[in-house]
Design a protein around this motif. Structure first.
Motif, PDB file in Angstrom:
ATOM      1  N   UNK A   1      -4.897  -0.315   8.826  1.00 33.07           N
ATOM      2  CA  UNK A   1      -3.454  -0.028   8.839  1.00 33.07           C
ATOM      3  C   UNK A   1      -3.154   1.422   9.202  1.00 33.07           C
ATOM      4  N   UNK A   2      -4.188   2.256   9.256  1.00 27.70           N
ATOM      5  CA  UNK A   2      -3.999   3.682   9.521  1.00 27.70           C
ATOM      6  C   UNK A   2      -3.809   4.501   8.262  1.00 27.70           C
ATOM      7  N   UNK A   3      -3.923   3.889   7.106  1.00 27.46           N
ATOM      8  CA  UNK A   3      -3.637   4.566   5.841  1.00 27.46           C
ATOM      9  C   UNK A   3      -4.484   5.814   5.619  1.00 27.46           C
ATOM     10  N   UNK A   4      -5.774   5.750   5.936  1.00 26.70           N
ATOM     11  CA  UNK A   4      -6.635   6.914   5.698  1.00 26.70           C
ATOM     12  C   UNK A   4      -6.205   8.084   6.591  1.00 26.70           C
ATOM     13  N   UNK A   5      -5.897   7.803   7.851  1.00 27.93           N
ATOM     14  CA  UNK A   5      -5.401   8.864   8.742  1.00 27.93           C
ATOM     15  C   UNK A   5      -4.100   9.451   8.203  1.00 27.93           C
ATOM     16  N   UNK A   6      -3.229   8.588   7.681  1.00 29.16           N
ATOM     17  CA  UNK A   6      -1.953   9.056   7.130  1.00 29.16           C
ATOM     18  C   UNK A   6      -2.168   9.886   5.866  1.00 29.16           C
ATOM     19  N   UNK A   7      -3.141   9.495   5.045  1.00 24.76           N
ATOM     20  CA  UNK A   7      -3.477  10.294   3.859  1.00 24.76           C
ATOM     21  C   UNK A   7      -3.928  11.690   4.286  1.00 24.76           C
ATOM     22  N   UNK A   8      -4.725  11.767   5.364  1.00 22.46           N
ATOM     23  CA  UNK A   8      -5.203  13.068   5.848  1.00 22.46           C
ATOM     24  C   UNK A   8      -4.034  13.922   6.335  1.00 22.46           C
ATOM     25  N   UNK A   9      -3.132  13.329   7.107  1.00 24.21           N
ATOM     26  CA  UNK A   9      -1.947  14.057   7.595  1.00 24.21           C
ATOM     27  C   UNK A   9      -1.086  14.500   6.421  1.00 24.21           C
ATOM     28  N   UNK A  10      -0.924  13.637   5.448  1.00 25.26           N
ATOM     29  CA  UNK A  10      -0.122  13.950   4.272  1.00 25.26           C
ATOM     30  C   UNK A  10      -0.670  15.164   3.532  1.00 25.26           C
ATOM     31  N   UNK A  11      -2.000  15.359   3.645  1.00 29.54           N
ATOM     32  CA  UNK A  11      -2.661  16.478   2.970  1.00 29.54           C
ATOM     33  C   UNK A  11      -2.963  17.639   3.937  1.00 29.54           C
ATOM     34  N   UNK A  12      -2.159  17.740   5.005  1.00 26.91           N
ATOM     35  CA  UNK A  12      -2.152  18.889   5.913  1.00 26.91           C
ATOM     36  C   UNK A  12      -3.223  18.921   6.993  1.00 26.91           C
TER      37      UNK A  12
ATOM     38  N   UNK B   1       3.477  12.929   1.926  1.00 34.83           N
ATOM     39  CA  UNK B   1       3.954  11.541   2.008  1.00 34.83           C
ATOM     40  C   UNK B   1       3.699  10.756   0.730  1.00 34.83           C
ATOM     41  N   UNK B   2       3.336  11.440  -0.344  1.00 29.60           N
ATOM     42  CA  UNK B   2       2.986  10.763  -1.595  1.00 29.60           C
ATOM     43  C   UNK B   2       4.059   9.748  -1.988  1.00 29.60           C
TER      44      UNK B   2
ATOM     45  N   UNK C   1       0.830  -1.165   0.000  1.00 31.14           N
ATOM     46  CA  UNK C   1       0.000   0.000   0.000  1.00 31.14           C
ATOM     47  C   UNK C   1       0.884   1.240   0.000  1.00 31.14           C
ATOM     48  N   UNK C   2       0.383   2.309  -0.632  1.00 28.09           N
ATOM     49  CA  UNK C   2       1.166   3.540  -0.678  1.00 28.09           C
ATOM     50  C   UNK C   2       0.260   4.739  -0.436  1.00 28.09           C
ATOM     51  N   UNK C   3       0.846   5.823   0.023  1.00 31.97           N
ATOM     52  CA  UNK C   3       0.117   7.084   0.187  1.00 31.97           C
ATOM     53  C   UNK C   3      -0.005   7.709  -1.198  1.00 31.97           C
ATOM     54  N   UNK C   4      -1.206   8.207  -1.531  1.00 26.88           N
ATOM     55  CA  UNK C   4      -1.477   8.644  -2.900  1.00 26.88           C
ATOM     56  C   UNK C   4      -1.276  10.132  -3.155  1.00 26.88           C
ATOM     57  N   UNK C   5      -1.090  10.938  -2.103  1.00 27.18           N
ATOM     58  CA  UNK C   5      -0.898  12.367  -2.352  1.00 27.18           C
ATOM     59  C   UNK C   5      -0.360  13.107  -1.142  1.00 27.18           C
ATOM     60  N   UNK C   6      -0.012  14.354  -1.358  1.00 31.82           N
ATOM     61  CA  UNK C   6       0.468  15.202  -0.275  1.00 31.82           C
ATOM     62  C   UNK C   6       1.937  14.994   0.039  1.00 31.82           C
TER      63      UNK C   6
END
Length: 181
Positions: free
Chosen positions: A50-61, A8-9, A1-6
Motif C-alpha cells: 500500500x506504500x505505508x512504509x514509504x509514507x512512514x519514512x516521509x512522515x518522519x522527515x 502524518x501520525x 491502516x494508519x501512520x504511526x508517527x511523524x
C-alpha cells in the motif's frame, strides 16, 4: 491502516485490493523508533503493498523516498496514498511499478535505508539482499531492514552485510543488516 508517527501520525491509509499483508502498527512504530530521525535520509520501500512504509519514512522527515511494487491492482491505491502524503509533507515519492528483482538489477543509485517486506511465501530474501549489495543499492553507512516470518531462516552474514539487530513481533521477525567493518 494508519501512520504511526511523524507529520502524518494518525492519518488513515487506504489498503489496496488483492493479496496484502500490511506491516503491523506496533512493528512499524518500533522499527522507526529504532532508526530515529530520518531527516535528510533516503529510503527505498521494496514490495511496497500500500506504500505505508514509504509514507512512514516521509512522515518522519526522509527526503528522498522511492517505492517498488509489481502488483498492478495496487497502483491506483498507492498513487492515491502517495499523493496525499506528498501534499501534506511537501516531499516527492518516486514510484516504480515492476518486479523488485528487475528494479534492483536496473537501479543505479544508493539509499540510506532499504525496507524489504516481501509476501511471506517469498523464498529469495538472501538473493535480493546479495543483489542489492552487488549493485551498491545501500550506502556504506546504510541499513537493510527485512521483515519475514519466523519460519524463514536468515543468516547472520549475506555478502558484505552483517545482521546487527533482530526484533521479534509475534510470528514476524525484523532483521537489520549493515556493511561489515
Amino acid at each position: 491502516m494508519r501512520i504511526t508517527g511523524g507529520k502524518l501520525k494518525g492519518r488513515i491509509i487506504k489498503c489496496p485490493d488483492g493479496v496484502i499483508r500490511p506491516a503491523m502498527d506496533r512493528m512499524r512504530e518500533s522499527v522507526f523508533s529504532i532508526l530515529g530521525d530520518l531527516t535528510g535520509k533516503s529510503w527505498l520501500d521494496l514490495f511496497s503493498g500500500s506504500g505505508t512504509i514509504a509514507l512512514e519514512a516521509v512522515s518522519r522527515n526522509a527526503e528522498d523516498v522511492e517505492l517498488c511494487e509489481k502488483d498492478k491492482i495496487k497502483v491506483n491505491t498507492i498513487l492515491e496514498n502517495v499523493r496525499i502524503a506528498e501534499q501534506e509533507c511537501g516531499v516527492k515519492i518516486k514510484c516504480h511499478f515492476m518486479p523488485v528483482e528487475y528494479y534492483i538489477k536496473r537501479c543505479r543509485r544508493s539509499f540510506d535505508y532499504i525496507f524489504f517486506d516481501p509476501p511471506f511465501p517469498y523464498k529469495f530474501h538472501e538473493q535480493i539482499i546479495e543483489q542489492a549489495d552487488k549493485n551498491k543499492l545501500l550506502n556504506k553507512t546504510g541499513t537493510i531492514i527485512v521483515h519475514r516470518p519466523e519460519e524463514h531462516f536468515m543468516p547472520d552474514k549475506i555478502g558484505n552485510l552483517t545482521r546487527t539487530d533482530k526484533r521479534i513481533y509475534g510470528r514476524s521477525i525484523v532483521d537489520f543488516y549493515t556493511y561489515s567493518e
